[in-house]
Write a protein that holds these residues in place. Structure first.
Motif, PDB file in Angstrom:
ATOM      1  N   MET A   1      15.128 -53.758 -32.161  1.00  7.75           N
ATOM      2  CA  MET A   1      14.103 -53.037 -32.899  1.00  7.75           C
ATOM      3  C   MET A   1      14.091 -51.559 -32.543  1.00  7.75           C
ATOM      4  O   MET A   1      13.753 -50.721 -33.353  1.00  7.75           O
ATOM      5  N   SER A   2      14.551 -51.237 -31.269  1.00  4.23           N
ATOM      6  CA  SER A   2      14.478 -49.842 -30.831  1.00  4.23           C
ATOM      7  C   SER A   2      15.319 -48.935 -31.738  1.00  4.23           C
ATOM      8  O   SER A   2      14.968 -47.789 -31.963  1.00  4.23           O
ATOM      9  N   SER A   3      16.430 -49.462 -32.275  1.00  4.42           N
ATOM     10  CA  SER A   3      17.287 -48.662 -33.150  1.00  4.42           C
ATOM     11  C   SER A   3      16.580 -48.340 -34.472  1.00  4.42           C
ATOM     12  O   SER A   3      16.979 -47.441 -35.188  1.00  4.42           O
ATOM     13  N   ASN A   4      15.558 -49.137 -34.791  1.00  3.41           N
ATOM     14  CA  ASN A   4      14.844 -48.922 -36.044  1.00  3.41           C
ATOM     15  C   ASN A   4      13.679 -47.942 -35.915  1.00  3.41           C
ATOM     16  O   ASN A   4      12.957 -47.722 -36.869  1.00  3.41           O
ATOM     17  N   LEU A   5      13.493 -47.384 -34.693  1.00  2.00           N
ATOM     18  CA  LEU A   5      12.326 -46.521 -34.490  1.00  2.00           C
ATOM     19  C   LEU A   5      12.414 -45.264 -35.340  1.00  2.00           C
ATOM     20  O   LEU A   5      13.445 -44.596 -35.376  1.00  2.00           O
ATOM     21  N   LEU A   6      11.325 -45.000 -36.059  1.00  2.00           N
ATOM     22  CA  LEU A   6      11.260 -43.792 -36.896  1.00  2.00           C
ATOM     23  C   LEU A   6      10.624 -42.677 -36.071  1.00  2.00           C
ATOM     24  O   LEU A   6       9.459 -42.752 -35.697  1.00  2.00           O
ATOM     25  N   ARG A   7      11.445 -41.622 -35.761  1.00  2.00           N
ATOM     26  CA  ARG A   7      10.941 -40.532 -34.924  1.00  2.00           C
ATOM     27  C   ARG A   7      10.570 -39.339 -35.799  1.00  2.00           C
ATOM     28  O   ARG A   7      11.264 -39.048 -36.769  1.00  2.00           O
ATOM     29  N   LEU A   8       9.536 -38.643 -35.391  1.00  2.00           N
ATOM     30  CA  LEU A   8       9.045 -37.510 -36.183  1.00  2.00           C
ATOM     31  C   LEU A   8      10.125 -36.428 -36.280  1.00  2.00           C
ATOM     32  O   LEU A   8      10.341 -35.845 -37.349  1.00  2.00           O
ATOM     33  N   GLU A   9      10.877 -36.203 -35.171  1.00  2.11           N
ATOM     34  CA  GLU A   9      11.880 -35.145 -35.186  1.00  2.11           C
ATOM     35  C   GLU A   9      13.052 -35.488 -36.137  1.00  2.11           C
ATOM     36  O   GLU A   9      13.650 -34.600 -36.749  1.00  2.11           O
ATOM     37  N   ASP A  10      13.351 -36.791 -36.291  1.00  2.00           N
ATOM     38  CA  ASP A  10      14.390 -37.194 -37.253  1.00  2.00           C
ATOM     39  C   ASP A  10      13.943 -36.898 -38.681  1.00  2.00           C
ATOM     40  O   ASP A  10      14.750 -36.498 -39.526  1.00  2.00           O
ATOM     41  N   CYS A  11      12.656 -37.113 -38.941  1.00  2.00           N
ATOM     42  CA  CYS A  11      12.125 -36.879 -40.285  1.00  2.00           C
ATOM     43  C   CYS A  11      12.299 -35.424 -40.697  1.00  2.00           C
ATOM     44  O   CYS A  11      12.538 -35.126 -41.866  1.00  2.00           O
ATOM     45  N   LEU A  12      12.187 -34.524 -39.736  1.00  2.00           N
ATOM     46  CA  LEU A  12      12.291 -33.096 -40.053  1.00  2.00           C
ATOM     47  C   LEU A  12      13.697 -32.737 -40.531  1.00  2.00           C
ATOM     48  O   LEU A  12      13.886 -31.794 -41.288  1.00  2.00           O
ATOM     49  N   GLU A  13      14.681 -33.525 -40.083  1.00  2.00           N
ATOM     50  CA  GLU A  13      16.065 -33.272 -40.508  1.00  2.00           C
ATOM     51  C   GLU A  13      16.336 -33.750 -41.924  1.00  2.00           C
ATOM     52  O   GLU A  13      17.260 -33.286 -42.585  1.00  2.00           O
ATOM     53  N   ASP A  14      15.588 -34.745 -42.381  1.00  2.00           N
ATOM     54  CA  ASP A  14      15.708 -35.277 -43.742  1.00  2.00           C
ATOM     55  C   ASP A  14      17.118 -35.760 -44.072  1.00  2.00           C
ATOM     56  O   ASP A  14      17.736 -35.331 -45.033  1.00  2.00           O
ATOM     57  N   SER A  15      17.649 -36.662 -43.246  1.00  2.00           N
ATOM     58  CA  SER A  15      18.976 -37.244 -43.515  1.00  2.00           C
ATOM     59  C   SER A  15      18.809 -38.507 -44.370  1.00  2.00           C
ATOM     60  O   SER A  15      17.720 -39.068 -44.461  1.00  2.00           O
ATOM     61  N   PRO A  16      19.879 -38.957 -45.038  1.00  2.00           N
ATOM     62  CA  PRO A  16      19.796 -40.215 -45.818  1.00  2.00           C
ATOM     63  C   PRO A  16      19.386 -41.394 -44.934  1.00  2.00           C
ATOM     64  O   PRO A  16      18.656 -42.270 -45.375  1.00  2.00           O
ATOM     65  N   GLN A  17      19.841 -41.397 -43.672  1.00  2.00           N
ATOM     66  CA  GLN A  17      19.478 -42.471 -42.743  1.00  2.00           C
ATOM     67  C   GLN A  17      17.965 -42.511 -42.536  1.00  2.00           C
ATOM     68  O   GLN A  17      17.351 -43.579 -42.548  1.00  2.00           O
ATOM     69  N   GLY A  23      12.072 -46.062 -46.044  1.00  2.00           N
ATOM     70  CA  GLY A  23      11.962 -47.138 -47.048  1.00  2.00           C
ATOM     71  C   GLY A  23      11.681 -48.479 -46.397  1.00  2.00           C
ATOM     72  O   GLY A  23      10.863 -49.261 -46.902  1.00  2.00           O
ATOM     73  N   VAL A  24      12.354 -48.756 -45.268  1.00  2.00           N
ATOM     74  CA  VAL A  24      12.133 -50.020 -44.543  1.00  2.00           C
ATOM     75  C   VAL A  24      10.679 -50.105 -44.071  1.00  2.00           C
ATOM     76  O   VAL A  24      10.005 -51.133 -44.234  1.00  2.00           O
ATOM     77  N   TYR A  25      10.199 -49.002 -43.497  1.00  2.00           N
ATOM     78  CA  TYR A  25       8.802 -48.973 -43.030  1.00  2.00           C
ATOM     79  C   TYR A  25       7.839 -49.191 -44.193  1.00  2.00           C
ATOM     80  O   TYR A  25       6.838 -49.890 -44.066  1.00  2.00           O
ATOM     81  N   GLU A  26       8.148 -48.569 -45.320  1.00  2.00           N
ATOM     82  CA  GLU A  26       7.276 -48.700 -46.498  1.00  2.00           C
ATOM     83  C   GLU A  26       7.223 -50.131 -46.988  1.00  2.00           C
ATOM     84  O   GLU A  26       6.152 -50.650 -47.325  1.00  2.00           O
ATOM     85  N   ARG A  27       8.383 -50.795 -47.026  1.00  2.00           N
ATOM     86  CA  ARG A  27       8.411 -52.187 -47.499  1.00  2.00           C
ATOM     87  C   ARG A  27       7.614 -53.085 -46.555  1.00  2.00           C
ATOM     88  O   ARG A  27       6.855 -53.936 -46.994  1.00  2.00           O
ATOM     89  N   ASP A  28       7.795 -52.875 -45.262  1.00  2.00           N
ATOM     90  CA  ASP A  28       7.035 -53.667 -44.284  1.00  2.00           C
ATOM     91  C   ASP A  28       5.534 -53.407 -44.401  1.00  2.00           C
ATOM     92  O   ASP A  28       4.727 -54.321 -44.266  1.00  2.00           O
ATOM     93  N   CYS A  29       5.201 -52.153 -44.662  1.00  2.00           N
ATOM     94  CA  CYS A  29       3.793 -51.786 -44.802  1.00  2.00           C
ATOM     95  C   CYS A  29       3.196 -52.523 -46.013  1.00  2.00           C
ATOM     96  O   CYS A  29       2.084 -53.058 -45.947  1.00  2.00           O
ATOM     97  N   GLU A  30       3.981 -52.582 -47.087  1.00  2.00           N
ATOM     98  CA  GLU A  30       3.517 -53.268 -48.311  1.00  2.00           C
ATOM     99  C   GLU A  30       3.339 -54.771 -48.049  1.00  2.00           C
ATOM    100  O   GLU A  30       2.337 -55.368 -48.448  1.00  2.00           O
ATOM    101  N   LEU A  31       4.324 -55.354 -47.340  1.00  2.00           N
ATOM    102  CA  LEU A  31       4.239 -56.786 -46.966  1.00  2.00           C
ATOM    103  C   LEU A  31       2.991 -57.041 -46.136  1.00  2.00           C
ATOM    104  O   LEU A  31       2.243 -57.991 -46.375  1.00  2.00           O
ATOM    105  N   LEU A  32       2.771 -56.170 -45.147  1.00  2.00           N
ATOM    106  CA  LEU A  32       1.622 -56.320 -44.244  1.00  2.00           C
ATOM    107  C   LEU A  32       0.319 -56.153 -45.013  1.00  2.00           C
ATOM    108  O   LEU A  32      -0.660 -56.859 -44.761  1.00  2.00           O
TER     109      LEU A  32
END
Lengths: 174, 174
Positions: A1-17, A23-32
């Protein structure tokens, strides 16, 4: 799960990854969100049923007490039904008070928290998601405008405006 | 109360006192019928509420179990929510089974007896009352016919018929 961590500093780079991970977080949020709504409905049903049981027990207790006030011509003060009811009523009242306590506990400790979680945390997730998409769209439009201005006619004013707009929309996302 | 006792042998005499006493019994029976219907409605409400609570608890337990089968991309096998739910579910199931037992006991020991008392004893009272009044009316008509026959034209056949009818209706009442 650690590899799936969404970090704020990664978001600032705006890469496809990063976008895929969002998107994964959003889908899980919708499921939850959907799961929590179902769970909340089940909690509310239990609390409502407990409330109805409380009211029904109180009505039963009242009915038992009503017997004393029903004017039967043939009954005496010491008839067996009356004395049996006098022994039964305190027990029904005791059950009734347990039901009241149970209902209060269910509402305070279960239904309330499920409702609050949905109405604050999950609704906040939805708000952030829609804010992200509107900011992202705004940023893309500003970047496209900047690209056009830079290529065609490099006027100082137009370029400054487009740059400011891009900067503002970048800030808005982060 | 002993002075109010309605004896079968007194009824056979058909005195005004006996008729008044029958009236007192009838009014009490009607009061008891109405009271019992109200009490039965209260009992049924409690049993239904308990049933709804049972179903609601079972639904809640099912919802809690559903969490395991919700495919969250970001969850791991040992996440805290899952392990907490695994501890919670047996407790909810236990409460659910208590609720089932309570509902069965309420139906078998309370609602069933209230319903049976009304449907057999009290409805039988109503049947006897209406049977008494129809028999009484029949007897009065027969007695009036006998009186007319005796006074006007004393034919043997008419008199015998009227006497038989009076006798039959007297028998029907007692």
């Amino acid at each position: 799960m650690s590899s799936n961590l969404l970090r704020l500093e990664d978001c600032l780079e705006d890469s496809p990854q990063t976008r895929a991970l969002i998107g994964v977080y959003e889908r899980d949020c919708e499921l939850l969100f959907n799961y929590s709504k179902g769970l909340n409905a089940a909690c509310t049903r239990v609390a409502n049923a407990q409330n109805e049981l409380t009211l029904a027990t109180q009505e039963l207790s009242q009915k038992l007490k009503d017997y004393e006030h029903t004017k039967f011509s043939l009954s005496t003060d010491d008839d067996m039904i009356s004395s049996t009811l006098q022994q039964l009523i305190p027990n029904v009242d005791e059950i009734s008070s347990y039901n009241t306590v149970l209902h209060t506990q269910l509402v305070d400790n279960m239904a309330y928290h499920a409702k609050t979680f949905i109405e604050t945390d999950l609704v906040e997730c939805h708000r952030l998601k829609s804010s992200f998409y509107s900011g992202d769209k705004h940023h893309e439009e500003a970047a496209a405008k900047l690209a056009r201005v830079s290529k065609k006619k490099p006027s100082e004013k137009g370029w400054q405006e487009a740059t400011d707009q891009t900067y503002a929309s970048k800030k808005r996302i982060s």
